[in-house]
Write an enzyme that holds these catalytic residues in place. Structure first.
Site, short mmCIF file in Angstrom:
data_model
loop_
_atom_site.label_atom_id
_atom_site.label_comp_id
_atom_site.label_asym_id
_atom_site.label_seq_id
_atom_site.Cartn_x
_atom_site.Cartn_y
_atom_site.Cartn_z
N ASN A 155 36.86 -6.84 7.06
CA ASN A 155 37.02 -8.11 6.37
C ASN A 155 35.69 -8.77 6.03
O ASN A 155 35.62 -9.59 5.12
CB ASN A 155 37.86 -9.05 7.25
N ALA A 171 30.83 -4.59 -6.26
CA ALA A 171 31.01 -4.11 -4.89
C ALA A 171 32.48 -4.06 -4.51
O ALA A 171 32.95 -3.09 -3.89
CB ALA A 171 30.24 -5.00 -3.92
N TYR A 183 28.91 -8.86 -6.75
CA TYR A 183 30.10 -9.00 -5.89
C TYR A 183 31.29 -8.30 -6.52
O TYR A 183 32.01 -7.55 -5.85
CB TYR A 183 30.39 -10.49 -5.69
#
Length: 274
Positions: free
Chosen positions: A99, A166, A163
């Site tokens: 997470n 990714a 981001y």
């Protein structure tokens, strides 16, 4: 080792101290007590903070033992050592919930090499390193991996180039691992949150107009909560999802599929008068 049986289910949750991570841990503990199945929760943080220790203490009790662990997941050796520490503590590993992540704003032409690399290291490479280190233990338990990705990994997110890249890679990593490790009985899935109200995003929602505008974009009419994501993660990590692997489950209130709702001129949304 505590008085909880050695056969207790063991789950490692990275980024456990944040809003979504905390929610995942709380839901897993609640499910363990409701089902009567003992659980060991390994709570990871970048450091062992008072808040993380307090969370571990608060979750521990009947049928649940929680313990705090620290590691810099951008460091390959430290990430692998985390898995070793958890399996040494519990004697097994049944589920890895990856997470931990960081949403770094920045357009692609303005990011430095270091900013790009750090974003990919934490949001993508860390899951691969953790999974690789956990493979043997997960194979023994016929366990599973759930990674928290993002709707930004399913569609381009302008201004969040590293981001979004990714998280897209993370979704594909889970699909790839699901295929390569299925023969060992290891399931691998991803959850893709939409707009979620957490301590990190709370400042945005303090502005009433911003909150209203964002809610208007979501077909279900509200911003998600950490528990919305935690419930989805717990499902994929549990026995009821035993025939599910390689999926990227969107938990976004319908926003990803709702973009056509925003186009003026639909029968229920007439174009503005000129």
């Amino acid at each position: 080792m505590s008085d909880i049986a050695a056969s207790a289910r063991t789950v490692l949750v990275t980024g456990a101290g944040g809003g979504i991570g905390r929610g995942i841990c709380e839901v897993l503990a609640e499910e363990a007590r409701a089902s009567g199945r003992p659980l060991r929760l390994a709570l990871h943080g970048s450091r062992i903070s008072p808040a993380l220790e307090s969370l571990a203490a608060g979750l521990s009790g009947p049928l649940v033992e929680a313990w705090a662990f620290a590691a810099d997941l951008t460091d390959t050796d430290a990430a692998a050592a985390l898995v070793g520490a958890v399996t040494g503590w519990a004697g097994r590993l049944d589920c890895l919930i990856s997470n931990a992540g960081q949403s770094r704003p920045g357009k692609l032409d303005s990011l430095s090499d270091a900013e790009w690399q750090q974003t990919l290291d934490l949001n993508l490479r860390a899951t691969w390193v953790l999974a690789r280190a956990a493979r043997a233990a997960l194979g023994e338990s016929r366990g599973n991996i759930v990674a928290v990705a993002s709707m930004s990994g399913l569609s381009p997110h302008p201004g969040y180039g590293a981001y979004s890249t990714a998280k897209a890679g993370l979704v594909m990593l889970c699909r790839q691992l699901a295929q390569e490790w299925a023969g060992q009985g290891i399931r691998v899935n991803a959850v893709c949150p939409g707009m979620i109200r957490t301590p990190l995003t709370e400042s945005v929602y303090q502005d009433g107009e911003t909150l209203r505008q964002r809610e208007a974009l979501v077909p279900l009419g509200r911003i998600g909560t950490p528990r919305d994501i935690a419930n989805a993660v717990a499902f994929l990590a549990g026995e009821n999802a035993g025939y599910i692997t390689g999926v990227a489950l969107r938990v976004d209130g319908g926003i990803s599929d709702g973009m056509l709702n925003l186009i003026p001129g639909r029968p229920d949304k007439p174009a503005a008068a000129t």
